[in-house]
Design an enzyme around this catalytic site. Structure first.
Site, PDB file in Angstrom:
ATOM      1  N   ASP A   1      40.475 -11.240 -81.538  1.00 17.40           N
ATOM      2  CA  ASP A   1      39.066 -10.954 -82.607  1.00 17.40           C
ATOM      3  C   ASP A   1      40.228  -9.707 -83.001  1.00 17.40           C
ATOM      4  O   ASP A   1      39.996  -9.052 -82.637  1.00 17.40           O
ATOM      5  CB  ASP A   1      37.670 -11.385 -82.335  1.00 17.40           C
ATOM      6  CG  ASP A   1      36.899 -11.164 -84.247  1.00 17.40           C
ATOM      7  OD1 ASP A   1      37.584 -11.400 -85.074  1.00 17.40           O
ATOM      8  OD2 ASP A   1      35.775 -10.241 -83.657  1.00 17.40           O
TER       9      ASP A   1
ATOM     10  N   MET B   1      36.783  -9.602 -75.313  1.00 17.56           N
ATOM     11  CA  MET B   1      37.854 -10.685 -74.791  1.00 17.56           C
ATOM     12  C   MET B   1      38.531 -11.542 -75.969  1.00 17.56           C
ATOM     13  O   MET B   1      37.607 -11.346 -77.000  1.00 17.56           O
ATOM     14  CB  MET B   1      36.568 -11.619 -73.982  1.00 17.56           C
ATOM     15  CG  MET B   1      35.501 -11.830 -74.979  1.00 17.56           C
ATOM     16  SD  MET B   1      34.226 -12.977 -73.756  1.00 17.56           S
ATOM     17  CE  MET B   1      33.802 -13.131 -74.710  1.00 17.56           C
TER      18      MET B   1
ATOM     19  N   SER C   1      34.091  -5.197 -78.778  1.00 19.28           N
ATOM     20  CA  SER C   1      33.052  -6.305 -77.749  1.00 19.28           C
ATOM     21  C   SER C   1      32.930  -5.766 -76.647  1.00 19.28           C
ATOM     22  O   SER C   1      32.079  -4.775 -76.093  1.00 19.28           O
ATOM     23  CB  SER C   1      34.295  -7.089 -77.868  1.00 19.28           C
ATOM     24  OG  SER C   1      33.110  -8.758 -77.372  1.00 19.28           O
ATOM     25  N   THR C   2      33.297  -6.803 -75.219  1.00 27.47           N
ATOM     26  CA  THR C   2      33.253  -6.283 -74.593  1.00 27.47           C
ATOM     27  C   THR C   2      33.525  -5.216 -73.927  1.00 27.47           C
ATOM     28  O   THR C   2      34.902  -4.316 -74.347  1.00 27.47           O
ATOM     29  CB  THR C   2      33.888  -7.596 -73.050  1.00 27.47           C
ATOM     30  OG1 THR C   2      33.820  -8.706 -73.600  1.00 27.47           O
ATOM     31  CG2 THR C   2      33.534  -7.166 -72.055  1.00 27.47           C
TER      32      THR C   2
ATOM     33  N   HIS D   1      30.536  -6.674 -81.251  1.00 27.38           N
ATOM     34  CA  HIS D   1      30.197  -7.744 -81.274  1.00 27.38           C
ATOM     35  C   HIS D   1      28.426  -7.861 -79.820  1.00 27.38           C
ATOM     36  O   HIS D   1      28.558  -7.195 -78.949  1.00 27.38           O
ATOM     37  CB  HIS D   1      31.102  -9.218 -80.061  1.00 27.38           C
ATOM     38  CG  HIS D   1      31.933  -9.061 -80.610  1.00 27.38           C
ATOM     39  ND1 HIS D   1      32.927  -9.295 -80.017  1.00 27.38           N
ATOM     40  CD2 HIS D   1      32.350  -9.491 -82.098  1.00 27.38           C
ATOM     41  CE1 HIS D   1      34.382 -10.091 -81.012  1.00 27.38           C
ATOM     42  NE2 HIS D   1      33.792  -9.824 -81.912  1.00 27.38           N
TER      43      HIS D   1
END
Length: 373
Positions: free
Chosen positions: A308, A305, A184-185, A211
């Site tokens: 997940d 973040m 993700s991030t 993501h």
């Protein structure tokens, strides 16, 4: 270039104070929309600028924790400003890039991430309005996450994962059917580092849930395809999985590992569950690998973040799969790896270069050109 002074500034953030944000965008509407959306507990917009040159001056003067940065601007574009912010301002703020949902915009956004931007938010005039609740929630979550990631202290007890594996561990290709990666991030540059380290004849398929919006995952797959020795494709529904190929799950949909008949593996691309917080969802990917491949799966959880991937990692751990987590020090946001590590699900926490060395150490078998098409 001479760095701006890093001496304490009277307007810099005090411990426990609100997250200070500067917005840089040439659009009056976007500056107004960003300020309105960021008016929330614990966040304050302390300044704005209409181009990169003004933005650098405001960042140096105001010393914000986070900068939202447009890419296409007059006088000085966002990528140039980002380079100068990262090199000349110490400590540098976290940068959230606002990028258009176009092919060109998504390619530029990936460049920004490689230059040190913490994350990207899609800027679409049809949805980025003052009343857009979903985009506001996403914006607030990203600003809070990257600000906390910038200032978080290292809690070695909380961060540690059980040392069941290290970078010298060799996986057995005869016991590995698939590698699944959740990210993700801050993830795209880490994915580049890991996937580019793998040999062309890597002995297993790789499926990635990153993501990002659809246009961004397409651009990510294109970039990785041009820089990696393994093949990289943007995943499509019912696509067969082949060894030596990485499949990037499309943004806006879930990607799962499935049985495709005659002992082969494939991917399912689906919009369900429609109410999932993230699409693609790492939990969905991991749980599918647990169902289909069980302990013959290798999972990697990268920076991001939230949590997940934690529930899916539980399913994988129950089947005896190998699970690797990115360590705190190398993460932009240590949320997803932390959740997996703290639950005792990770075989080890390590930086990207060591994560890459574990699957890269798998003894490789020859893959004919016909299998890679």
């Amino acid at each position: 270039m001479t760095a701006f002074s890093s001496k304490p500034d009277p307007v810099s953030r005090q411990a426990g104070g609100p997250i200070r944000v500067v917005t840089v965008d040439d659009s009056v509407f976007m500056r107004r929309a960003l300020k309105t959306m960021l008016e929330a507990p614990g966040i304050t917009v302390v300044g704005s600028a209409t181009n990169g040159e003004e933005g650098i001056a405001e960042v140096a003067r105001l010393r914000p924790d986070v900068v939202t940065l447009d890419i296409e601007m007059p006088v000085m574009d966002g990528l140039t400003a980002l380079r100068k912010i990262r090199s000349a301002i110490d400590p540098a703020p976290a940068v959230l890039v606002c990028s258009s949902l176009t092919s060109a915009g998504s390619h530029e956004a990936l460049k920004a991430l490689r230059l040190g931007a913490a994350d990207v938010i899609a800027k679409d005039s049809s949805t980025f309005s003052l009343s857009a609740t979903k985009i506001r929630d996403e914006l607030l979550a990203k600003v809070r996450a990257i600000a906390q990631g910038r200032t978080a202290s290292v809690d070695t007890h909380a961060a540690a994962a059980p040392a069941r594996i290290d970078a010298s561990h060799r996986l057995n290709p005869q016991n590995t059917d698939v590698v699944v990666i959740g990210s993700s991030t801050g993830g795209p540059p880490v994915l580049e580092a890991i996937l580019s380290a793998l040999p062309a004849n890597f002995p297993a398929p790789i499926v990635v849930a990153q993501h990002m919006p659809l246009m961004f995952t397409k651009s990510l797959a294109e970039r990785l395809s041009g820089m990696c020795k393994i093949a990289v494709q943007h995943a499509e529904h019912r696509m067969s999985l082949r060894a030596g190929t990485a499949y990037i799950g499309p943004g806006g949909s879930h990607t799962r590992v499935i049985r495709a008949g005659l002992g082969k593996l494939g991917v399912e691309v689906s919009g369900e569950p429609a109410d999932a917080l993230y699409k693609p969802c790492v939990n969905e990917l991991y749980s599918s690998a647990a169902r289909v491949c069980g302990g013959r799966s290798v999972a990697v959880i990268l920076t991001g973040m939230g949590d997940d991937g934690m529930l899916g990692a539980k399913d994988l751990r129950a089947k005896g799969a190998t699970i690797l987590a990115q360590d705190m020090q190398s993460c932009v946001v240590y949320g997803m790896p932390r959740a997996v590590a703290q639950a005792g699900l990770a075989d080890g926490s390590m930086p990207p270069k060591d994560i890459a060395s574990v699957p890269a150490s798998m003894p490789c078998r020859r893959i004919s050109s016909s299998r890679r098409r």
